[in-house]
Scaffold this active site. Structure first.
Site, PDB file in Angstrom:
ATOM      1  CG  LEU A 332     -21.896  20.444 -24.667  1.00 46.23           C
ATOM      2  CD1 LEU A 332     -22.553  20.972 -25.937  1.00 46.23           C
ATOM      3  CD2 LEU A 332     -22.874  19.560 -23.910  1.00 46.23           C
ATOM      4  NE  ARG A 333     -13.262  20.666 -26.938  1.00 43.91           N
ATOM      5  CZ  ARG A 333     -13.274  21.983 -26.862  1.00 43.91           C
ATOM      6  NH1 ARG A 333     -13.421  22.557 -25.671  1.00 43.91           N
ATOM      7  NH2 ARG A 333     -13.124  22.737 -27.921  1.00 43.91           N
TER       8      ARG A 333
END
Length: 398
Positions: A332-333
């Site tokens: 999700l970064r």
């Protein structure tokens, strides 16, 4: 000696043509103008006669547009998560980072050895600062000052105590116990630069990543303990010939830039001429980019104040998420870096909305080197195993 005193030590030099701020529409345009600046008419035959080291100007680097843009964006918006520069030796990785010094903005920094700031009092009350700063605050004496963002370089052979902090031996000799700030604390609100980050010890890099993720860290030594702020922008560089970076470390860097040598013959010759002139007289060479540096610093400061106002439309956000999913990126970064960097790009052009073009410009820097063949195979094998288990269960229950 500062560059402001240059003319006193170099009388009779011709004036450097000024760049009109009103003609510059964005930082991207400024990078192009400065990179293509014609310096052939300057006379560099004389020596400055000064031994003080000066860094090569960031805007004077030939080519390497993506690297320069990535570094500027991460200064504008620290939420991007920093930058990792990957490439062979001699491609201006370290030069570009150290050259940022002339365009860095001003921030509020602590004048206390413990790193106390007024915001600590706002959050934690008067107990949030040391006794000396509490006394100053009560007497309406400032405990902070405004200074330029600093580049704190982490030496490759640094031990863990130097990174995190330790008992101050000077105080200890006088029968007093006192914890000395480490490099991570000194880097608070500054830039932490790690050259050859792939060669750091696991213990050191883990401490840095934990401090960066939390924005603070605690040091315990004997009966003492102290919590220090560590809200820094992380910039790393590495030569892949010297070893790879562990995946969990790679994932912590927001933008990833792969540098390479200049392909164009004219660019390589221009780079040689500029370096030659810089080595002959660094003060005079830096003066050539004085106006551009001042404009860049002001534009970066304005963008830092404006970036929180930038919004992303749901359609554009969906476009970015679909792109990440189609590339089989699980972290999700990826979204965080892509959208926060796009915000910084919009802010640098004084826009309060992210566009599709922003996403297209940022995507290669934000998403490269995030895919994992091993993870994809692992997930596929796990799904196949789940299907097999469910199939056997259904067969038994028939």
């Amino acid at each position: 000696m500062s560059l402001d005193n240059f003319e006193e030590h170099n009388p009779g030099k011709s004036e450097t043509p000024h760049v009109n701020n009103t003609n510059i529409r964005s930082l991207k345009e400024l990078i192009d103008i400065a990179s293509g600046k014609n310096i052939s008419h300057y006379d560099f035959q004389h020596d400055s006669g000064i031994a003080e080291p000066l860094f090569y100007p960031f805007l004077g680097i030939v080519g390497q547009y993506e690297m320069k843009l990535a570094l500027i964006l991460t200064i504008i918006n620290p939420n991007i998560g920093g930058v990792l520069l990957i490439g062979p030796r001699g491609t201006a990785k370290t030069t570009s980072v150290k050259g940022l010094v002339d365009i860095l903005p001003f921030v509020e920094s602590s004048s206390c050895q413990f790193g106390c700031l007024p915001e600590h009092i706002d959050v934690n009350g008067i107990d949030g600062v040391c006794p000396e700063c509490a006394q100053k605050y009560a007497e309406n004496i400032s405990i902070s000052e405004f200074s330029k963002v600093k580049i704190i370089e982490l030496p490759l052979n640094t031990d863990l105590e130097s990174v995190t902090g330790s008992i101050d031996e000077i105080y200890h000799k006088n029968n007093k116990m006192h914890l000395k700030r480490g490099i991570l604390s000194l880097a608070d609100k500054n830039i932490l630069y790690i050259d050859e980050v792939n060669l750091l010890s696991n213990e050191t890099i883990n401490s840095i990543l934990d401090a960066a993720a939390m924005g603070k860290y605690t040091v315990r030594s004997a009966s003492l303990s102290s919590t220090f702020r560590s809200r820094f922008t992380l910039i790393g560089s590495m030569n892949p010939e010297e070893g790879n970076l562990r995946p969990q470390i790679m994932d912590r860097f927001g933008l990833r830039v792969v540098t390479r040598g200049l392909d164009n013959d004219a660019d390589r010759l221009e780079a040689y001429f500029r370096v030659s002139h810089y080595l002959s007289n660094p003060y005079e060479f830096i003066q050539i980019y004085r106006d551009e540096n001042n404009i860049a610093r002001q534009e970066i400061e304005n963008a830092r104040k404006f970036v929180w106002k930038v919004k992303i439309d749901s359609k554009i956000a969906k476009y970015g998420i679909e792109l990440i999913k189609d590339l089989n990126i699980h972290s999700l970064r990826a979204e965080l870096t892509l959208f926060e960097a796009a915000k910084a790009l919009a802010a640098s052009e004084n826009r309060d909305q992210i566009t599709i073009e922003d996403i297209k410009s940022i995507a290669p820097m934000a998403l490269r080197l995030r895919r994992s063949t091993y993870i994809n195979n692992f997930i596929e094998n796990n799904e196949a195993e789940n299907e097999e288990i469910n199939s056997v269960l259904d067969k038994i229950l028939e």
